[in-house]
Every structure is written in C-alpha cells, then in structure tokens.
Design a protein around this motif. Structure first.
Motif, short mmCIF file in Angstrom:
data_model
loop_
_atom_site.label_atom_id
_atom_site.label_comp_id
_atom_site.label_asym_id
_atom_site.label_seq_id
_atom_site.Cartn_x
_atom_site.Cartn_y
_atom_site.Cartn_z
N TRP A 175 0.86 -1.19 0.00
CA TRP A 175 0.00 0.00 0.00
C TRP A 175 0.89 1.23 0.00
N TYR A 185 -1.92 -0.26 -8.61
CA TYR A 185 -3.34 -0.61 -8.55
C TYR A 185 -4.12 0.45 -7.78
N THR A 201 -7.39 0.99 -5.52
CA THR A 201 -8.18 0.11 -4.67
C THR A 201 -9.29 0.89 -3.95
N TYR A 212 -8.66 -3.47 1.09
CA TYR A 212 -9.46 -3.20 -0.09
C TYR A 212 -10.47 -4.30 -0.30
N ARG A 251 -10.38 -3.90 -6.54
CA ARG A 251 -9.20 -3.29 -7.11
C ARG A 251 -9.27 -3.39 -8.62
#
Length: 121
Positions: free
Chosen positions: A47, A95, A97, A108, A111
């Motif tokens: 993240w 990505y 999310t 998440y 996604r």
C-alpha cells in the motif's frame, strides 16, 4: 458492478514524473475512501497512498511521502496519483483500490487490473 480502471503508466526516467489515473464506476464514489498500492515482480503487495472519502485526509507510505500525491475528483469519479522524483525502485504494477466501509486504508474490497510503471534510464 464495481469497476476500477487504471491508466497512465509507462516508462519514465529516474527523477521524472508520471500521473496515474483511475476511472471508477458501480459504487457511490463520494462515500468511499480510495487508495493506491503497487506490486513489483517477486515482491509483496505494498500500500502506498490513501485518500479519505471527503478528500480531506491523505496518507502515504514512508518511501513515497513527499514524492507522490494522491487526489480525487468526485464529479468525474476519478482518483489520481501524481508521482514525482521517480526512482528505479518505484518500478511496479500500480493498482487503484476501494477501501471497505470502516476499513483501514491498506485494506481493499475491490481493485483494478493495474497499470505498469517502469523507471529506468
């Protein structure tokens, strides 16, 4: 059906910039916090940035703090990640999310397919 579609990835030189975009549909955008995460080959999911449902709060992982900026446009249902001062170690698939209700920014429930970023000279 929830959809998150990332774009804007590509090749950048060290020290350069890229702006990633995430187009969303299928959920009440203004009620949800959103994040960006990345995964490099052979490495764990990471993240990197989150923005609250109202856009008032943003959070960053330490390695991108001061270089990346997350933002959102509720009218367009878009989330952005401005990436400056890129480094080779930023090379990864990125990505967008959707954070679940009452969830932490690193969690998440939906996604996208991701967009590839390569930082190389």
């Amino acid at each position: 059906q929830v959809q998150l579609v990332e774009s804007g990835g590509g090749l950048a030189q060290p020290g350069g910039s890229l702006r990633l975009s995430c187009a969303t549909s299928g959920f009440d955008f203004s009620y949800y916090s959103l994040s960006w995460a990345r995964q490099a080959p052979g490495k764990e999911w990471e993240w990197i940035a989150g923005i609250s449902y109202d856009g008032q709060d943003t959070y960053y992982e330490d390695t991108v703090k001061g270089r990346f900026t997350i933002s959102r446009d509720d009218a367009k249902r878009m989330v952005y990640l401005q990436m400056d001062s890129l480094r080779p170690e930023d090379t990864a698939r990125y990505y967008c999310t959707k954070v679940p209700p009452y969830g932490a920014f690193y969690e998440y429930d939906e996604r996208g397919q991701g967009t590839q970023v390569i930082v190389s000279s």
